[in-house]
Design a protein around this motif. Sequence first.
Motif, PDB file in Angstrom:
ATOM      1  N   LEU A  35       0.735  -1.385  -0.051  1.00  0.00           N
ATOM      2  CA  LEU A  35       0.414   0.216  -0.139  1.00  0.00           C
ATOM      3  C   LEU A  35       0.668   1.306  -0.152  1.00  0.00           C
ATOM      4  CD1 LEU A  35      -3.257  -1.190   2.647  1.00  0.00           C
ATOM      5  CD2 LEU A  35      -3.637  -0.861  -0.086  1.00  0.00           C
ATOM      6  N   LEU A  36       2.237   1.826   1.241  1.00  0.00           N
ATOM      7  CA  LEU A  36       2.970   2.378   0.867  1.00  0.00           C
ATOM      8  C   LEU A  36       3.671   2.516  -0.783  1.00  0.00           C
ATOM      9  CD1 LEU A  36       4.799   1.477   4.467  1.00  0.00           C
ATOM     10  CD2 LEU A  36       2.915   3.559   3.477  1.00  0.00           C
ATOM     11  N   LEU A  37       3.764   1.031  -1.207  1.00  0.00           N
ATOM     12  CA  LEU A  37       4.323   1.223  -2.380  1.00  0.00           C
ATOM     13  C   LEU A  37       4.200   2.098  -4.369  1.00  0.00           C
ATOM     14  CD1 LEU A  37       6.694  -1.376  -2.574  1.00  0.00           C
ATOM     15  CD2 LEU A  37       7.705   0.662  -1.982  1.00  0.00           C
ATOM     16  N   ALA A  38       2.225   1.930  -3.518  1.00  0.00           N
ATOM     17  CA  ALA A  38       1.779   1.982  -4.756  1.00  0.00           C
ATOM     18  C   ALA A  38       1.546   2.788  -5.339  1.00  0.00           C
ATOM     19  CB  ALA A  38      -0.132   1.637  -4.411  1.00  0.00           C
ATOM     20  N   PRO A  39       1.314   4.179  -4.861  1.00  0.00           N
ATOM     21  CA  PRO A  39       0.859   5.797  -4.900  1.00  0.00           C
ATOM     22  C   PRO A  39       2.772   5.401  -5.992  1.00  0.00           C
ATOM     23  CG  PRO A  39       0.389   5.862  -3.212  1.00  0.00           C
ATOM     24  CD  PRO A  39       1.177   3.873  -2.803  1.00  0.00           C
ATOM     25  N   ALA A  40       3.357   5.595  -5.692  1.00  0.00           N
ATOM     26  CA  ALA A  40       5.201   5.838  -7.168  1.00  0.00           C
ATOM     27  C   ALA A  40       4.372   4.398  -7.758  1.00  0.00           C
ATOM     28  CB  ALA A  40       6.513   5.186  -5.836  1.00  0.00           C
ATOM     29  N   VAL A  41       4.616   3.636  -7.491  1.00  0.00           N
ATOM     30  CA  VAL A  41       4.212   2.550  -8.721  1.00  0.00           C
ATOM     31  C   VAL A  41       2.730   2.358  -9.575  1.00  0.00           C
ATOM     32  CG1 VAL A  41       3.679   0.408  -9.480  1.00  0.00           C
ATOM     33  CG2 VAL A  41       4.705   0.746  -7.400  1.00  0.00           C
ATOM     34  N   ILE A  42       2.240   3.853  -9.256  1.00  0.00           N
ATOM     35  CA  ILE A  42       0.790   3.640 -10.193  1.00  0.00           C
ATOM     36  C   ILE A  42       1.644   5.077 -11.004  1.00  0.00           C
ATOM     37  CG2 ILE A  42      -1.644   5.068  -9.824  1.00  0.00           C
ATOM     38  CD1 ILE A  42      -1.661   3.265  -7.647  1.00  0.00           C
ATOM     39  N   THR A  43       2.106   5.796 -10.253  1.00  0.00           N
ATOM     40  CA  THR A  43       1.900   6.528 -10.693  1.00  0.00           C
ATOM     41  C   THR A  43       3.705   6.671 -11.921  1.00  0.00           C
ATOM     42  OG1 THR A  43       2.341   8.527  -8.572  1.00  0.00           O
ATOM     43  CG2 THR A  43       4.250   9.457 -10.723  1.00  0.00           C
ATOM     44  N   MET A  44       4.285   6.037 -11.293  1.00  0.00           N
ATOM     45  CA  MET A  44       5.025   5.478 -12.690  1.00  0.00           C
ATOM     46  C   MET A  44       4.307   5.030 -14.050  1.00  0.00           C
ATOM     47  SD  MET A  44       8.368   3.924 -10.772  1.00  0.00           S
ATOM     48  CE  MET A  44       9.341   3.678 -12.223  1.00  0.00           C
TER      49      MET A  44
END
Length: 325
Positions: A37-46
Motif C-alpha cells: 500500500l505504501l508503494l502503490a502511489p509511486a508504482v501507479i504514478t510511474m
Amino acid sequence: MSQTAQIVVPAGTPPPAPPRAGRPHRAGLGERTVPYLLLAPAVITMLVLLGWPAIQVVGISFRRLDLGELVRGEVVWVGLANYADVLSDPDVWTITLRTVLFTGACVAGTVLAGLLIAVLMRHLSSGVRMAVQVTLVLAWATPILATTTVFQWIFDQQYGILNKTLVKLGFDGFAGFSWFSSGASTLTVIGLLILWQAVPFVCFTIYAGLLAAPRELYEAASIDGAGAWQTFATVSWPSIRSLVTLATFLSVIWDFKVFAQVWAIRQGGPDGGSTTLPLLLYLRGVAGRHFGVASAIAVLMILVLLLLTARYLQLLLRSREADVS
C-alpha cells in the motif's frame, strides 16, 4: 553453582506445557499488505507517466501515422510494415552500428577516466583534492548547450584555440584544419564533449566506493609488501566493483540515447556521417512526419536497452553471489 527451581504441581493436574522457544511470528494479512500500500502511489504514478506513453509508442509503431493521418484523425493499421521498412533499410543498419561503436567508445573512455581520477583523488592532498572536486562539479553543472558552444569554439577551423595551440607547438598541418570535415572526426569531438560532461558522475560514484574501503586493509597490504597494483586489485577493486558496473550500465543508457550534443554540433552531418539512432528517430518522426516509422525505431531502441538491462541485472546478481560466497 546454579540452582534449578522446583515447581510443585497438585496431584491430578497435568503439568503446564513448556514454552516454545524461537517460534517465528507470522505476520497477518494487514501487516503483509502495508508495504504494498505504501508503494502503490509511486508504482501507479510511474505506470501513468512512463507505462502509458510506452504503450502508446508501441501501438503507433503498428500504424501508418503521417501528417495526413494525424490531421484527419485516421487510424490506419499496417501491422509490421513499419518494422519491415526500418529493418530493410541499409542506412538504418549502418547508423545502428555507428551508434553501438560510438556508445562503446564513450562508455569505455568515461569509465576509465572516472576510475583513474577517483583513484588519483584518494592520493592527493586535501587542498588539491578539493580543487579537483570543485572543477568536476563545475563541469558537471554546466548546461549542455553552453558546453557544446564552448567545444565548437575550441575546435573551430579558423578561430579555434586548439588549432592555434597545435600550430605554435610545431604542428603546422593543423593550420585551418577542419575537425568537422568527416563523420568520424565529428563523432570524436562529440565523444570528447560527452566525456567531459559524464566523467564527474562516474568519478564521484567510484570515489565514494574507495572511501568505503577500510583503511586497515590498506595498512595490512602495505605491511605485507603489496605494490600499488596489488593493493588496488585486492583492496580497492572489491569495494568499487559493483559501483563500476552500475556506472557502466548508466553510461550505456545515457550515451546510447544522447541527442542534444549530436544535434547541436552538426545536426548529424556532414552528409549524415555523425547521425545516430536518436537523431534518426527525430529526422524520421518530427522532421519527416513519419511518426509510425519513428515509433518502430523507438521500440527497437527500447528492446536493445531492455537487453542491456537484463545483462546488467545478471552481472549484478553474480557479483552479489560472489560477495556472499
